[in-house]
Scaffold this active site. Structure first.
Site, mmCIF file in Angstrom:
data_model
loop_
_atom_site.group_PDB
_atom_site.id
_atom_site.type_symbol
_atom_site.label_atom_id
_atom_site.label_comp_id
_atom_site.label_asym_id
_atom_site.label_seq_id
_atom_site.Cartn_x
_atom_site.Cartn_y
_atom_site.Cartn_z
ATOM 1 N N CYS A 72 0.454 -1.501 0.349
ATOM 2 C CA CYS A 72 -0.015 0.095 0.320
ATOM 3 C C CYS A 72 0.538 0.805 -0.259
ATOM 4 O O CYS A 72 0.506 2.163 -1.018
ATOM 5 C CB CYS A 72 -1.221 0.325 1.278
ATOM 6 S SG CYS A 72 0.249 -0.450 3.030
ATOM 7 N N HIS A 86 -2.568 6.844 3.190
ATOM 8 C CA HIS A 86 -0.727 7.420 3.093
ATOM 9 C C HIS A 86 -0.220 8.363 3.288
ATOM 10 O O HIS A 86 -0.808 8.315 1.827
ATOM 11 C CB HIS A 86 -0.416 6.012 2.786
ATOM 12 C CG HIS A 86 -0.531 4.534 4.100
ATOM 13 N ND1 HIS A 86 -1.325 4.489 5.175
ATOM 14 C CD2 HIS A 86 -0.182 3.150 3.118
ATOM 15 C CE1 HIS A 86 -1.227 3.259 5.079
ATOM 16 N NE2 HIS A 86 -0.268 2.469 4.620
#
Length: 344
Positions: free
Chosen positions: A150, A242
């Site tokens: 990710c 993120h």
């Protein structure tokens, strides 16, 4: 065209995202769900502790969860999405591949295997041709394709846009959401009023996967990109999204406007789950921010901002939704690419 799909590890955090993203999908129809032996035989509603912010789809809620074995998956399932823990996936994914299933996997095992495509459709769709090498090497009728970590998938599209300026060296510091660790991965006592300056294995994944994704495929193997990549990965108390601070050294000397244009104009793909614009570039130096920007492009876009030219190249920030673009959504997009390119 309707493609019947199954989800391996359907009750976990990423498995639940698969359920959400595949509900009413224009191509894929959920036909099988698997989980651990303790959940096998239960309805999905009873087996899953549902944490996603939309209701369980009615049709899926009453489906019976099977064990994670090829025998539990109907023969007419065309494609499997895997969200298994990597240790489990390493043990059981080969069973499905030997049984002839095509598996689009979010699990981290085998991402760097020389004959396994590690793919972001907008970046390196041609790496799918490794499937032929894989089948010849391993002697199975199925196929295994992986999406990257990710944190890697948040950064690599922006690096691909920069590569035209001669990408030499990358340093990145990440600020990663707690959902990246799974529902039970970080306790509240660890993360509230805190930041954790290490995520086991994450730095190595970013450093190696980035070079494979940006590498050249010659029809037989992938040559890793020559750039040096160094990562520092940190967990912070945001739920999703993120945020990454990137410093890239370039052989050429573009200004900030050139770099922003390269990111903004980087081409996308015509697949059902792909965002209309892959990289959204902010002029406001206060953006992107996880809470404000993680859902852009239905959670599938990459956001960039704070772009500044430096003596060595460029520094900037980038952001993506880690459980959508960075996990389940990435596998779904790879599945769509498999269908588009005729592997399904």
């Amino acid at each position: 065209m309707s493609v019947r799909v199954g989800i391996l590890g359907a009750t976990g955090a990423v498995g639940q995202r698969f359920i959400q993203l595949l509900d009413d999908h224009e191509t894929f129809e959920i036909a099988a769900l698997t989980a651990s032996e303790s959940s096998a035989g239960e309805t999905y509603r009873d087996a899953a502790k549902w944490r996603v912010n939309t209701p369980i789809p009615d049709a899926v809620a009453e489906m019976t969860v099977g064990a994670t074995t090829p025998e539990a998956v109907p023969d007419d399932v065309d494609l499997l999405f895997s969200s298994l823990p990597s240790s489990v996936a390493a043990a059981v994914e080969p069973d499905f591949l030997e049984a002839g299933y095509v598996v689009s996997s979010n699990s981290s095992n085998d991402r760097m295997a020389p004959d396994v495509p590690l793919t972001i459709p907008e970046i390196n769709a041609d790496h799918l041709e490794l499937i032929e090498v894989q089948r010849e090497n391993r002697g199975w009728d199925g196929a295994l394709i992986k999406n990257p970590n990710c944190s890697t998938i948040t950064m690599v599209p922006t690096l691909a846009a920069l590569d035209q300026f001669g990408l030499e060296r990358v340093s990145v510091s990440t600020l990663q959401a707690v959902s990246g660790a799974g529902y039970s991965g970080v306790t509240s006592m660890e993360i509230i009023d805190n930041a954790i300056p290490h995520i086991g294995g994450e730095e190595e994944k970013m450093e190696s996967e980035s070079r494979k994704l940006l590498g050249d495929f010659d029809g037989a193997e992938v040559t890793l990109h020559g750039a040096d990549v160094t990562a520092s990965c940190n967990r912070i108390p945001t739920l999703d999204g993120h945020l990454e601070n990137v410093f890239a050294d370039l052989t050429e000397d573009p200004d900030a406007e050139d770099i922003a244009a390269a990111m903004r104009d980087y081409p996308g793909v015509d697949l059902p789950s792909a965002p209309e614009q892959l990289i959204h570039v902010f002029e406001d130096p206060m953006r992107p921010q996880p809470r404000l920007d993680r859902e852009r492009g239905d959670g599938m876009a990459i956001c960039a901002g704070g772009i500044q030219a430096t003596d060595e190249g460029v520094k900037y920030n980038c952001l993506a939704h880690n459980t959508i673009r960075g996990a389940a959504g990435a596998s779904v997009l790879n599945g769509e690419l498999l269908v588009e390119d005729g592997w399904i």
